[in-house]
Motif scaffolding. Structure first.
Motif, PDB file in Angstrom:
ATOM      1  N   PHE A 220       0.830  -1.183   0.000  1.00 48.20           N
ATOM      2  CA  PHE A 220       0.000   0.000   0.000  1.00 48.20           C
ATOM      3  C   PHE A 220       0.880   1.254   0.000  1.00 48.20           C
ATOM      4  N   PRO A 221       0.350   2.399  -0.454  1.00 49.10           N
ATOM      5  CA  PRO A 221       1.145   3.628  -0.430  1.00 49.10           C
ATOM      6  C   PRO A 221       1.625   3.935   0.986  1.00 49.10           C
ATOM      7  N   ASN A 222       2.878   4.370   1.093  1.00 48.74           N
ATOM      8  CA  ASN A 222       3.470   4.575   2.410  1.00 48.74           C
ATOM      9  C   ASN A 222       3.419   6.038   2.803  1.00 48.74           C
ATOM     10  N   ARG A 223       2.345   6.407   3.467  1.00 50.19           N
ATOM     11  CA  ARG A 223       2.178   7.793   3.877  1.00 50.19           C
ATOM     12  C   ARG A 223       3.133   8.170   5.004  1.00 50.19           C
ATOM     13  N   ALA A 224       3.448   7.227   5.870  1.00 46.36           N
ATOM     14  CA  ALA A 224       4.330   7.539   6.998  1.00 46.36           C
ATOM     15  C   ALA A 224       5.721   7.942   6.520  1.00 46.36           C
ATOM     16  N   SER A 225       6.257   7.249   5.516  1.00 44.63           N
ATOM     17  CA  SER A 225       7.568   7.611   4.997  1.00 44.63           C
ATOM     18  C   SER A 225       7.548   8.990   4.362  1.00 44.63           C
ATOM     19  N   ARG A 226       6.517   9.273   3.601  1.00 46.71           N
ATOM     20  CA  ARG A 226       6.415  10.611   3.001  1.00 46.71           C
ATOM     21  C   ARG A 226       6.300  11.677   4.079  1.00 46.71           C
ATOM     22  N   GLU A 227       5.530  11.394   5.102  1.00 49.33           N
ATOM     23  CA  GLU A 227       5.356  12.344   6.204  1.00 49.33           C
ATOM     24  C   GLU A 227       6.686  12.668   6.872  1.00 49.33           C
ATOM     25  N   ASN A 228       7.546  11.672   7.046  1.00 44.79           N
ATOM     26  CA  ASN A 228       8.800  11.877   7.755  1.00 44.79           C
ATOM     27  C   ASN A 228       9.847  12.647   6.954  1.00 44.79           C
ATOM     28  N   ARG A 229       9.545  12.977   5.696  1.00 44.22           N
ATOM     29  CA  ARG A 229      10.439  13.838   4.930  1.00 44.22           C
ATOM     30  C   ARG A 229      10.318  15.301   5.330  1.00 44.22           C
ATOM     31  N   HIS A 230       9.258  15.641   6.066  1.00 46.24           N
ATOM     32  CA  HIS A 230       9.069  17.030   6.489  1.00 46.24           C
ATOM     33  C   HIS A 230      10.109  17.413   7.543  1.00 46.24           C
ATOM     34  N   GLU A 231      10.294  18.710   7.681  1.00 47.55           N
ATOM     35  CA  GLU A 231      11.235  19.210   8.681  1.00 47.55           C
ATOM     36  C   GLU A 231      10.722  18.908  10.085  1.00 47.55           C
ATOM     37  N   GLY A 232      11.604  18.417  10.930  1.00 46.83           N
ATOM     38  CA  GLY A 232      11.236  18.109  12.304  1.00 46.83           C
ATOM     39  C   GLY A 232      11.635  19.200  13.266  1.00 46.83           C
ATOM     40  N   THR A 233      11.263  18.999  14.519  1.00 52.59           N
ATOM     41  CA  THR A 233      11.597  19.941  15.575  1.00 52.59           C
ATOM     42  C   THR A 233      11.812  19.193  16.874  1.00 52.59           C
ATOM     43  N   GLU A 234      12.653  19.776  17.725  1.00 54.55           N
ATOM     44  CA  GLU A 234      12.874  19.194  19.050  1.00 54.55           C
ATOM     45  C   GLU A 234      12.033  19.885  20.123  1.00 54.55           C
ATOM     46  N   ALA A 235      11.181  20.830  19.728  1.00 54.27           N
ATOM     47  CA  ALA A 235      10.410  21.609  20.701  1.00 54.27           C
ATOM     48  C   ALA A 235       9.309  20.804  21.372  1.00 54.27           C
ATOM     49  N   TRP A 236       9.056  19.585  20.917  1.00 53.32           N
ATOM     50  CA  TRP A 236       7.986  18.769  21.489  1.00 53.32           C
ATOM     51  C   TRP A 236       8.323  18.254  22.879  1.00 53.32           C
ATOM     52  N   ARG A 237       9.631  18.176  23.198  1.00 53.13           N
ATOM     53  CA  ARG A 237      10.012  17.632  24.495  1.00 53.13           C
ATOM     54  C   ARG A 237       9.634  18.609  25.602  1.00 53.13           C
ATOM     55  N   VAL A 238       9.009  18.086  26.640  1.00 48.66           N
ATOM     56  CA  VAL A 238       8.501  18.918  27.730  1.00 48.66           C
ATOM     57  C   VAL A 238       9.340  18.682  28.976  1.00 48.66           C
ATOM     58  N   ALA A 239       9.964  19.734  29.477  1.00 44.44           N
ATOM     59  CA  ALA A 239      10.734  19.634  30.719  1.00 44.44           C
ATOM     60  C   ALA A 239       9.784  19.485  31.907  1.00 44.44           C
ATOM     61  N   GLY A 240      10.295  18.901  32.983  1.00 40.69           N
ATOM     62  CA  GLY A 240       9.449  18.628  34.155  1.00 40.69           C
ATOM     63  C   GLY A 240       9.288  19.828  35.058  1.00 40.69           C
ATOM     64  N   ASN A 241       8.746  20.945  34.550  1.00 48.07           N
ATOM     65  CA  ASN A 241       8.598  22.142  35.380  1.00 48.07           C
ATOM     66  C   ASN A 241       7.171  22.328  35.889  1.00 48.07           C
ATOM     67  N   VAL A 242       6.346  21.263  35.797  1.00 45.66           N
ATOM     68  CA  VAL A 242       4.964  21.331  36.273  1.00 45.66           C
ATOM     69  C   VAL A 242       4.775  20.259  37.341  1.00 45.66           C
ATOM     70  N   SER A 243       4.072  20.605  38.415  1.00 42.56           N
ATOM     71  CA  SER A 243       3.802  19.638  39.484  1.00 42.56           C
ATOM     72  C   SER A 243       2.302  19.474  39.675  1.00 42.56           C
ATOM     73  N   ASP A 244       1.924  18.337  40.227  1.00 46.50           N
ATOM     74  CA  ASP A 244       0.506  18.090  40.495  1.00 46.50           C
ATOM     75  C   ASP A 244       0.018  18.868  41.709  1.00 46.50           C
ATOM     76  N   THR A 245       0.949  19.399  42.492  1.00 41.41           N
ATOM     77  CA  THR A 245       0.559  20.224  43.636  1.00 41.41           C
ATOM     78  C   THR A 245       0.225  21.636  43.186  1.00 41.41           C
ATOM     79  N   ALA A 246       1.129  22.243  42.403  1.00 40.79           N
ATOM     80  CA  ALA A 246       0.903  23.611  41.932  1.00 40.79           C
ATOM     81  C   ALA A 246      -0.035  23.652  40.730  1.00 40.79           C
ATOM     82  N   ARG A 247      -0.007  22.586  39.894  1.00 43.26           N
ATOM     83  CA  ARG A 247      -0.859  22.483  38.708  1.00 43.26           C
ATOM     84  C   ARG A 247      -0.775  23.749  37.858  1.00 43.26           C
TER      85      ARG A 247
END
Length: 489
Positions: free
Chosen positions: A32-59
């Motif tokens: 079948f056509p491989n959409r995932a491979s075509r999708e991964n040719r796009h430019e990526g970013t590292e901004a998705w990673r979330v640092a642990g600066n949020v707590s369940d106490t302070a919310r």
């Protein structure tokens, strides 16, 4: 090759380690056509990673999605709380390889009005914590988006960030591999709010003195209508991300669903060459299991890339507002007041006559212990096609690969369908619970018509597929051998 961390522990790189796979990728045998491979040719970013600066106490800022998955072209609500009234944004990322960046930025909302939302009081009978907050943002997923594992990142104006995962489906298309993300298990382990007095999951809750208790304090029901604790990464999410990034880097034709989709009948095994369960997938309803049993009968391969799968029987039920698929119920060793046709919500191996519903009857192996510390995976049957091209010999050791929890073969529990089983490892380890030495087995069962059921039998297998402290090109090659064989039928 640059090294990057993945959610604190795992790198999202591995471009160099899997480059060899591109030239011999599944593209030459893809139907079948491989959409995932075509999708991964796009430019990526590292901004998705979330640092642990949020707590369940302070919310400071936390939120959840109204569903575990959405079909492309449909809408999804996000429910968000902030500590103080202020604007916030939601940025949506699709996780994948993207030349090692790990994700692609797909959409950023306009500034939204953030308001504090209450922490619910746990239900006194079941411990259920169900937020029921009003929607803060409704997002119409574009109809042309490629199926994938997505992350919504919430960011307050004062700079705090948290996230929640969800899946985008492409219901109208087939794919070689369908990756099923284990949201029922995510819910089971979610302790939100881990604030010292309120939070509960299916294992523990808080005592009056603020210490973490066990079975007497735990919940019998957990809701998907609440944030994941802390910055929003579910328990063992890194295993699923690792497998997703490897599969997309290696060029397979992949689409995605959630375990709730599996439960609600949106997964048709006949539309895929294989079903892939990428990480820790412990909590299964009868409807979920029925899909996999049907897959084996109808020539759809299955691969479980971690360990301790299909261990607890659960009910997946409606939330207090009647929305289906939002509550996971499991009474475990306590009396279940409302068993369904499958039976009480206890271990699968305890259901039926003569352990006929034990997980090994379907998987070939089943959970047999918790490791005190990681041990090597000891290779067995090195001449099997699974190990082809790895250079491994019988008795070779792959350092640190068997870890956290392990599966093993039980001689008295053959599969409930005709199959030939090959044990690809035999790894001794000491059980952390004081039960002595146990044996871990990586297992491959094959039916007379060639249908494969594979179980890695260890948590670290997905981590070996990407750049991490457990990276191993031999495991990458063996896993590619497996997936290539499954894609060929």
């Amino acid at each position: 090759m640059r090294r990057r961390s993945l959610i604190g522990l795992l790198s999202v790189g591995a471009a160099g380690l899997v480059a060899y796979a591109r030239s011999a990728s599944a593209s030459r045998i893809r139907a079948f056509p491989n959409r995932a491979s075509r999708e991964n040719r796009h430019e990526g970013t590292e901004a998705w990673r979330v640092a642990g600066n949020v707590s369940d106490t302070a919310r400071q800022i936390q939120g959840y999605a109204s569903a575990t998955s959405v079909n492309a072209g449909e809408s999804l609500d996000f429910h968000v709380t902030v500590a103080e009234p202020q604007p916030f944004t939601v940025t949506v990322y699709r996780l994948g390889h993207y030349r090692g960046a790990g994700a692609r930025l797909m959409h950023t909302s306009e500034e939204l009005a953030g308001r504090p939302q209450p922490v619910p009081v746990p239900d006194p009978a079941t411990g259920l914590i169900d937020c029921g907050w009003p929607p803060a943002w409704t997002f119409q997923v574009p109809g042309d988006w490629t199926s994938g594992l997505f992350l919504a990142v919430f960011e307050s104006r004062d700079g705090f960030r948290s996230s929640t995962p969800f899946v985008v489906r492409n219901d109208g298309r087939r794919s070689d591999l369908l990756v099923v993300i284990p949201f029922t298990t995510y819910a089971a382990y979610n302790m939100w709010p881990a604030d010292g007095h309120t939070g509960k999951n299916l294992y523990r809750g808080y005592r009056p003195d603020g210490s973490v208790g066990g079975q007497p304090e735990r919940a019998f029901q957990v809701s998907l209508n609440r944030p994941f604790a802390g910055p929003g990464s579910p328990s063992w999410f890194k295993l699923d991300v690792a497998a997703v990034q490897w599969a997309e880097a290696t060029g397979y034709d992949v689409s995605y669903a959630s375990s709730i989709d599996l439960h609600q009948g949106r997964v048709d095994p006949g539309r895929h060459r294989a079903l892939v369960f990428p990480g820790h997938d412990e909590y299964w309803s009868g409807a979920m299991r029925d899909v996999v049993e049907n897959a084996v009968r109808t020539k759809t391969h299955c691969a479980f890339l971690a360990a301790n799968n299909i261990y607890w029987n659960v009910r997946v039920e409606a939330d207090p507002r009647g929305v289906a698929g939002r509550v996971v119920t499991c009474y475990k060793d306590d009396p279940d007041p409302a068993p369904d046709a499958v039976g009480p919500t206890e271990r699968w191996r305890s259901l039926g006559n003569d352990r006929e519903r034990a997980e090994a009857r379907l998987l070939g192996v089943q959970y047999n212990g918790i490791l005190h510390e990681p041990v090597p995976l000891v290779v067995r049957k090195a001449g099997h096609w699974f190990w082809a091209g790895t250079g491994l010999r019988d008795g070779a050791e792959i350092h640190g690969l068997v870890a956290v929890e392990a599966d093993g073969r039980y001689r008295a529990l053959p599969t409930g369908y005709e199959s030939k089983q090959v044990l690809l490892s035999r790894s001794p380890y000491l059980d952390r619970m004081g039960r002595g030495e146990k044996i871990q087995n990586t297992s491959l069962c094959q039916t007379p018509d060639g249908t494969i059921m594979f179980c890695a039998g260890t948590f670290h297998w997905p981590l070996a597929l990407v750049e991490s402290k457990f990276t191993d090109v031999r495991i990458q090659r063996a896993t590619r051998n497996l997936f290539d064989r499954m894609v060929r039928r």
